[in-house]
Design a protein around this motif. Structure first.
Motif, short mmCIF file in Angstrom:
data_model
loop_
_atom_site.label_atom_id
_atom_site.label_comp_id
_atom_site.label_asym_id
_atom_site.label_seq_id
_atom_site.Cartn_x
_atom_site.Cartn_y
_atom_site.Cartn_z
N GLY A 244 -3.51 11.60 -1.89
CA GLY A 244 -3.78 11.30 -0.35
C GLY A 244 -2.99 10.24 0.11
N ILE A 245 -1.80 10.24 -0.76
CA ILE A 245 -0.76 9.04 -0.51
C ILE A 245 -0.33 9.17 0.86
CG2 ILE A 245 1.49 7.93 -1.13
CD1 ILE A 245 0.65 8.89 -4.09
N GLU A 246 -0.49 8.26 1.65
CA GLU A 246 0.29 8.27 3.00
C GLU A 246 1.64 7.92 3.21
OE1 GLU A 246 -2.20 5.91 5.75
OE2 GLU A 246 -4.15 7.00 5.22
N THR A 247 2.14 6.89 2.42
CA THR A 247 3.46 6.58 2.73
C THR A 247 4.32 6.62 1.47
OG1 THR A 247 3.21 4.96 4.46
CG2 THR A 247 5.27 4.91 3.27
N LEU A 248 5.06 7.59 1.23
CA LEU A 248 5.76 7.86 -0.11
C LEU A 248 7.16 7.93 0.09
CD1 LEU A 248 5.57 8.85 -3.30
CD2 LEU A 248 5.54 11.05 -2.37
N PHE A 249 7.77 6.97 -0.65
CA PHE A 249 9.39 6.80 -0.15
C PHE A 249 10.06 6.88 -1.50
CE2 PHE A 249 7.93 2.68 -1.12
CZ PHE A 249 8.99 2.04 -1.44
N LEU A 250 11.47 6.90 -1.43
CA LEU A 250 12.55 6.87 -2.63
C LEU A 250 13.46 6.03 -2.10
CD1 LEU A 250 14.98 8.93 -2.63
CD2 LEU A 250 12.98 10.66 -2.97
N LEU A 251 14.12 5.38 -3.03
CA LEU A 251 15.49 4.68 -2.89
C LEU A 251 16.30 5.29 -3.94
CD1 LEU A 251 14.04 1.21 -2.92
CD2 LEU A 251 14.31 2.64 -0.84
N THR A 252 17.62 5.51 -3.30
CA THR A 252 18.73 6.28 -4.06
C THR A 252 19.92 5.63 -3.60
OG1 THR A 252 19.77 8.08 -5.28
CG2 THR A 252 18.73 8.34 -3.09
N GLY B 158 0.77 -1.34 0.09
CA GLY B 158 0.13 -0.01 0.01
C GLY B 158 0.95 1.51 -0.13
N ALA B 159 2.08 1.13 0.29
CA ALA B 159 2.97 2.51 0.18
C ALA B 159 3.06 2.73 -1.50
CB ALA B 159 4.17 2.24 0.75
N VAL B 160 3.77 3.95 -1.71
CA VAL B 160 3.91 4.45 -3.16
C VAL B 160 5.34 4.79 -3.37
CG1 VAL B 160 3.43 5.95 -4.86
CG2 VAL B 160 1.72 5.03 -3.58
N GLU B 161 6.11 4.24 -4.10
CA GLU B 161 7.82 4.62 -4.13
C GLU B 161 7.59 5.64 -5.49
OE1 GLU B 161 11.98 2.68 -5.81
OE2 GLU B 161 10.32 1.19 -5.90
N LEU B 162 8.37 6.84 -5.11
CA LEU B 162 8.68 7.65 -6.07
C LEU B 162 10.13 7.18 -6.72
CD1 LEU B 162 8.47 11.42 -5.83
CD2 LEU B 162 10.57 10.55 -6.75
N THR B 163 9.72 6.79 -8.12
CA THR B 163 11.08 6.18 -8.64
C THR B 163 11.20 6.48 -10.08
OG1 THR B 163 11.72 3.82 -9.35
CG2 THR B 163 9.55 4.41 -9.73
N LYS B 164 12.06 6.25 -10.86
CA LYS B 164 12.61 6.25 -12.05
C LYS B 164 12.38 8.14 -12.66
CE LYS B 164 13.73 2.23 -12.72
NZ LYS B 164 13.73 1.87 -11.22
N MET B 165 13.09 8.99 -11.53
CA MET B 165 13.19 10.27 -11.85
C MET B 165 14.43 10.56 -12.84
SD MET B 165 12.84 13.20 -9.35
CE MET B 165 13.60 14.99 -9.92
N GLY B 166 14.27 10.74 -13.95
CA GLY B 166 15.59 11.30 -14.64
C GLY B 166 15.26 12.58 -15.63
N VAL B 167 16.23 13.11 -15.87
CA VAL B 167 16.09 14.30 -16.80
C VAL B 167 17.39 14.28 -17.70
CG1 VAL B 167 16.44 16.89 -17.20
CG2 VAL B 167 15.05 15.87 -15.08
N LEU B 168 17.16 14.51 -19.06
CA LEU B 168 17.97 14.48 -20.08
C LEU B 168 19.53 15.49 -19.60
CD1 LEU B 168 16.01 14.87 -23.40
CD2 LEU B 168 17.33 12.81 -22.64
#
Length: 319
Positions: free
Chosen positions: A268-276, A234-244
């Motif tokens: 209304g996402i309660e748990t938003l995370f990222l991995l780097t 049920g969490a959401v990952e902020l992922t694949k963020m890239g810019v030329l």
């Protein structure tokens, strides 16, 4: 003498349209006066709206005619003084006034429609060389695009946003793969999980209820991507963020991340995370700037998703 506004071309569009409007409105005022119609050209839009739609509040009139509220207030005062409209208390809202057409106002409008508009229509057709419909269609398109993003926004922020939540097109899927594969390969290596997500964003992201946001410019097309990818718990990952690479340093990434976070808050996402990885120093600084904090729990729960992951962050809204 040369016409400097013509020579300047599109950069002087506002000044050229203003000059054109002033000439047309000045002539229209004389035409109405000669026809014995005691109103200004700009007043006719409100009179027509009242005839077509019935009584309107000030705010409804603003929305229908497109005038600013101060301009509409001045128009209402002038027409009320000429007894062409009335302003009575709105039966649906005691705090608001309702504007209505009087019999005198209706008579003025009929007279204008019968005596003036046919002649003006012929004159406009003559001025446009018979291409007035093309001209009007182009003006409508211009107004529509201006309503979507103002001139100021387009000059100070040249980026446009594309949100995909249902079905991704082949062109956007390719951009999603190419942009992310390029930066990941340049800094690390494409892992199996990367390949799964990049090769099939429809299944891995969209079909799970996620979204992909793209940032584009008129000159370069799509220049950046960022995804909201739901996890099984049920969490959401902020992922694949890239810019030329060619757009780095122009705040494209910051604009894209801010838009993605705004979308996450809308949902209304309660748990938003990222991995780097700690080597992505500039990106980590941006994440911290926009509300992400380092979180050991996120690392424990999700950090094993990538071999390169040694930094895990959770979003904390600043509101």
């Amino acid at each position: 003498m040369p016409d400097i506004l013509q020579d300047l071309g599109h950069v002087a569009l506002g000044s050229r349209l203003k000059r054109l409007a002033e000439r047309l409105l000045a002539d229209a005022a004389v035409i109405l006066e000669q026809a014995g119609i005691p109103v200004q050209p700009s007043h006719l839009a409100l009179l027509t709206a009242l005839e077509r739609y019935g009584p309107l509040s000030i705010m409804e009139a603003v929305a229908t005619v497109g005038f600013s509220q101060p301009a509409m207030t001045r128009t209402v005062a002038a027409l009320r003084g000429a007894r062409l409209i009335t302003t009575d208390q709105n039966p649906g809202d005691a705090r608001a006034k309702q504007i209505a057409l009087t019999d005198a106002g209706r008579a003025i409008l009929v007279k204008t429609q019968e005596r003036v508009w046919p002649k003006v229509g012929s004159a406009v057709s003559d001025l446009a060389g018979g291409r007035e419909q093309e001209l009007l269609a182009l003006l409508t398109l211009f107004e529509t695009h201006l309503a979507e993003r103002s001139m100021l926004q387009r000059v100070t922020n040249p980026f446009s946003l594309i949100q995909v939540a249902d079905t991704i097109t082949p062109e956007l899927a390719k951009a999603f793969y190419d942009i992310n594969a390029a930066w990941i390969s340049a800094m690390f290596k494409l892992e199996e999980h990367d390949i799964d997500v990049l090769s099939n964003p429809q299944v891995e992201i969209l079909d799970r209820g996620g979204e992909i946001l793209f940032i584009a410019t008129e000159q370069h097309g799509v220049v950046g991507t960022c995804a909201l990818m739901p996890t099984e718990d049920g969490a959401v990952e902020l992922t694949k963020m890239g810019v030329l690479d060619s757009l780095r340093g122009q705040k494209a990434g910051e604009h894209l991340l801010a838009a993605t976070l705004a979308r996450a808050e809308e949902r209304g996402i309660e748990t938003l995370f990222l991995l780097t990885n700690h080597t992505c120093e500039a990106a980590i600084h941006l994440y911290e700037k926009l509300g992400f904090v380092h979180d050991p729990e996120i690392m424990t729960r999700y950090g094993c998703s990538y071999e390169r992951c040694d930094v895990a962050m959770r979003y904390r809204s600043k509101d």
